[in-house]
Design a protein around this motif. Structure first.
Motif, PDB file in Angstrom:
ATOM      1  N   LEU A 148       9.833   2.395   8.688  1.00  0.00           N
ATOM      2  CA  LEU A 148       9.740   2.010   7.500  1.00  0.00           C
ATOM      3  C   LEU A 148       8.476   1.722   7.753  1.00  0.00           C
ATOM      4  CD1 LEU A 148      11.614   1.951   4.399  1.00  0.00           C
ATOM      5  CD2 LEU A 148      11.450   4.140   5.987  1.00  0.00           C
ATOM      6  N   SER A 149       7.532   2.804   8.090  1.00  0.00           N
ATOM      7  CA  SER A 149       5.518   2.291   8.141  1.00  0.00           C
ATOM      8  C   SER A 149       5.622   1.400   6.857  1.00  0.00           C
ATOM      9  CB  SER A 149       4.600   3.296   8.180  1.00  0.00           C
ATOM     10  OG  SER A 149       5.379   3.757   9.907  1.00  0.00           O
ATOM     11  N   VAL A 150       4.895   0.394   6.701  1.00  0.00           N
ATOM     12  CA  VAL A 150       4.341  -0.461   5.625  1.00  0.00           C
ATOM     13  C   VAL A 150       2.764  -1.156   5.518  1.00  0.00           C
ATOM     14  CG1 VAL A 150       6.844  -0.714   4.276  1.00  0.00           C
ATOM     15  CG2 VAL A 150       5.265  -2.339   5.714  1.00  0.00           C
TER      16      VAL A 150
ATOM     17  N   ASP B 166       0.531  -1.166  -0.239  1.00  0.00           N
ATOM     18  CA  ASP B 166       0.153   0.038  -0.494  1.00  0.00           C
ATOM     19  C   ASP B 166       1.364   1.339   0.168  1.00  0.00           C
ATOM     20  OD1 ASP B 166      -2.156  -1.522   0.041  1.00  0.00           O
ATOM     21  OD2 ASP B 166      -2.482  -1.491   2.708  1.00  0.00           O
ATOM     22  N   ASP B 167       0.828   1.957  -0.418  1.00  0.00           N
ATOM     23  CA  ASP B 167       1.651   2.848  -1.116  1.00  0.00           C
ATOM     24  C   ASP B 167       2.974   3.561  -0.691  1.00  0.00           C
ATOM     25  OD1 ASP B 167      -1.100   4.901  -0.414  1.00  0.00           O
ATOM     26  OD2 ASP B 167      -1.651   4.061   1.212  1.00  0.00           O
ATOM     27  N   PHE B 168       3.497   2.088  -1.547  1.00  0.00           N
ATOM     28  CA  PHE B 168       4.876   1.907  -1.939  1.00  0.00           C
ATOM     29  C   PHE B 168       5.268   3.649  -2.586  1.00  0.00           C
ATOM     30  CE2 PHE B 168       8.140   0.541  -4.667  1.00  0.00           C
ATOM     31  CZ  PHE B 168       8.868  -0.141  -3.163  1.00  0.00           C
ATOM     32  N   LYS B 169       4.685   3.538  -3.631  1.00  0.00           N
ATOM     33  CA  LYS B 169       5.110   4.890  -4.433  1.00  0.00           C
ATOM     34  C   LYS B 169       5.562   6.420  -3.324  1.00  0.00           C
ATOM     35  CE  LYS B 169       4.240   8.835  -8.459  1.00  0.00           C
ATOM     36  NZ  LYS B 169       5.318   9.508  -7.882  1.00  0.00           N
ATOM     37  N   ALA B 170       4.800   6.571  -2.145  1.00  0.00           N
ATOM     38  CA  ALA B 170       4.953   7.061  -0.997  1.00  0.00           C
ATOM     39  C   ALA B 170       6.316   7.268  -0.018  1.00  0.00           C
ATOM     40  CB  ALA B 170       4.400   7.703  -0.241  1.00  0.00           C
ATOM     41  N   VAL B 171       6.910   5.930  -0.043  1.00  0.00           N
ATOM     42  CA  VAL B 171       8.372   5.344   0.224  1.00  0.00           C
ATOM     43  C   VAL B 171       9.585   5.781  -0.640  1.00  0.00           C
ATOM     44  CG1 VAL B 171       9.478   3.324   0.738  1.00  0.00           C
ATOM     45  CG2 VAL B 171       6.910   3.182   1.930  1.00  0.00           C
TER      46      VAL B 171
ATOM     47  N   ASN C 153      -0.478 -11.273   6.993  1.00  0.00           N
ATOM     48  CA  ASN C 153      -1.094  -9.553   7.433  1.00  0.00           C
ATOM     49  C   ASN C 153       0.251  -9.313   8.270  1.00  0.00           C
ATOM     50  OD1 ASN C 153      -2.974  -7.995   5.532  1.00  0.00           O
ATOM     51  ND2 ASN C 153      -4.592  -9.659   6.184  1.00  0.00           N
ATOM     52  N   ASP C 154      -0.103  -9.244   9.227  1.00  0.00           N
ATOM     53  CA  ASP C 154       0.289  -8.953  10.540  1.00  0.00           C
ATOM     54  C   ASP C 154       2.305  -8.963  10.197  1.00  0.00           C
ATOM     55  OD1 ASP C 154      -1.829  -8.889  11.752  1.00  0.00           O
ATOM     56  OD2 ASP C 154      -1.002 -10.621  13.128  1.00  0.00           O
ATOM     57  N   GLN C 155       3.050  -9.938   9.504  1.00  0.00           N
ATOM     58  CA  GLN C 155       4.185 -10.026   9.131  1.00  0.00           C
ATOM     59  C   GLN C 155       4.069  -8.520   8.683  1.00  0.00           C
ATOM     60  OE1 GLN C 155       5.869 -13.048   8.534  1.00  0.00           O
ATOM     61  NE2 GLN C 155       4.443 -14.501   9.665  1.00  0.00           N
ATOM     62  N   LEU C 156       3.287  -7.998   7.372  1.00  0.00           N
ATOM     63  CA  LEU C 156       3.502  -7.388   6.201  1.00  0.00           C
ATOM     64  C   LEU C 156       3.250  -6.408   6.789  1.00  0.00           C
ATOM     65  CD1 LEU C 156       1.798  -9.375   2.927  1.00  0.00           C
ATOM     66  CD2 LEU C 156       5.062  -8.615   3.770  1.00  0.00           C
ATOM     67  N   HIS C 157       3.169  -6.333   7.473  1.00  0.00           N
ATOM     68  CA  HIS C 157       2.256  -4.626   8.389  1.00  0.00           C
ATOM     69  C   HIS C 157       3.200  -4.171   9.633  1.00  0.00           C
ATOM     70  CE1 HIS C 157      -1.017  -5.326   6.828  1.00  0.00           C
ATOM     71  NE2 HIS C 157      -1.680  -3.612   6.702  1.00  0.00           N
TER      72      HIS C 157
ATOM     73  N   GLY D 105      12.623   2.193  -0.622  1.00  0.00           N
ATOM     74  CA  GLY D 105      12.213   1.533  -1.124  1.00  0.00           C
ATOM     75  C   GLY D 105      12.401  -0.226  -1.881  1.00  0.00           C
ATOM     76  N   ASP D 106      13.846   0.076  -2.261  1.00  0.00           N
ATOM     77  CA  ASP D 106      14.897  -1.614  -1.652  1.00  0.00           C
ATOM     78  C   ASP D 106      14.155  -2.355  -0.762  1.00  0.00           C
ATOM     79  OD1 ASP D 106      15.003  -0.673  -5.038  1.00  0.00           O
ATOM     80  OD2 ASP D 106      17.129  -0.441  -4.761  1.00  0.00           O
ATOM     81  N   ALA D 107      14.773  -1.406   0.563  1.00  0.00           N
ATOM     82  CA  ALA D 107      14.939  -2.606   1.656  1.00  0.00           C
ATOM     83  C   ALA D 107      13.277  -2.912   1.623  1.00  0.00           C
ATOM     84  CB  ALA D 107      15.399  -1.291   2.562  1.00  0.00           C
ATOM     85  N   VAL D 108      12.193  -2.457   1.523  1.00  0.00           N
ATOM     86  CA  VAL D 108      11.342  -2.673   1.769  1.00  0.00           C
ATOM     87  C   VAL D 108      10.521  -4.077   0.763  1.00  0.00           C
ATOM     88  CG1 VAL D 108       8.469  -2.093   1.536  1.00  0.00           C
ATOM     89  CG2 VAL D 108       9.981  -0.299   2.831  1.00  0.00           C
ATOM     90  N   LEU D 109      11.443  -2.994  -0.306  1.00  0.00           N
ATOM     91  CA  LEU D 109      10.832  -4.862  -1.389  1.00  0.00           C
ATOM     92  C   LEU D 109      11.418  -6.165  -1.089  1.00  0.00           C
ATOM     93  CD1 LEU D 109      11.119  -2.928  -4.399  1.00  0.00           C
ATOM     94  CD2 LEU D 109       8.998  -3.815  -3.365  1.00  0.00           C
ATOM     95  N   THR D 110      13.133  -5.785  -0.548  1.00  0.00           N
ATOM     96  CA  THR D 110      13.577  -7.120   0.029  1.00  0.00           C
ATOM     97  C   THR D 110      13.307  -7.863   1.632  1.00  0.00           C
ATOM     98  OG1 THR D 110      14.926  -5.213   1.005  1.00  0.00           O
ATOM     99  CG2 THR D 110      15.928  -6.600  -1.220  1.00  0.00           C
TER     100      THR D 110
END
Length: 179
Positions: free
Chosen positions: A139-141, A67-72, A125-129, A81-86
């Protein structure tokens, strides 16, 4: 014993063996996303279809979109962004374990096919938040997850059904889908 006949047969065989090994490695690399190490769409499709054929009643197909990855990327830069993806890829792969397969389909979209996973989806779901560490920041994700059970569906239909559910789960539940 004359070595000439053995060399005449062995040298080309060695060359073909080396060539085939290198080609197999290149193909395997092409089926993996270089950033996350997850399968790409092609590698995923082949393995997912096989898993669904073998265990149609036990499989769950998941589609995950950050959600809202572009904002990161816009706020913290592409390295963040790469850190969030990995981190997302690692969390998804760990959650799948040996009972499933995970892929990065492109951008911030991931997919998985997992056996006997319906009761475990809330844990994913919990892990991805969970926040992702980046330098001195957290970084909030968040991610939206859609699921489907392809017992009577093809993989493409199951992904489409999971896609609809995923967009319904997005914050604000936009009625218009992207694409």
């Amino acid at each position: 014993m004359h070595l000439a006949p053995l060399l005449a047969a062995g040298v080309p065989l060695l060359g073909w063996t080396t060539h085939s090994t290198a080609l197999a490695r290149r193909l395997a690399t092409a089926r993996r996303d270089p950033l996350t190490g997850l399968l790409t769409r092609d590698g995923f499709t082949t393995r997912a279809e096989r898993l669904i054929r073998r265990h149609p009643e036990r499989t769950t197909v998941l589609l995950i979109d950050l959600d809202d990855f572009k904002a990161v990327n816009d706020t913290h830069g592409h390295a963040a962004g790469d850190a969030v993806l990995t981190a997302t890829a690692r969390r998804l792969a760990t959650w799948c374990g040996t009972d499933g397969i995970a892929a990065r389909l492109g951008g911030d979209e991931f997919a998985a096919v997992v056996l006997d996973a319906e009761h475990r989806v809330p844990d994913l779901n919990d892990q991805l938040h969970h926040p992702v560490p980046f330098g001195t920041e957290l970084l909030s994700v968040s991610a939206s997850v859609g699921t489907s059970h392809p017992a009577t569906l093809l993989l493409t239909e199951a992904l489409s059904a999971a896609d609809g559910q995923m967009y319904a789960a997005k914050p604000g539940a936009r009625t218009a889908r992207r694409r």
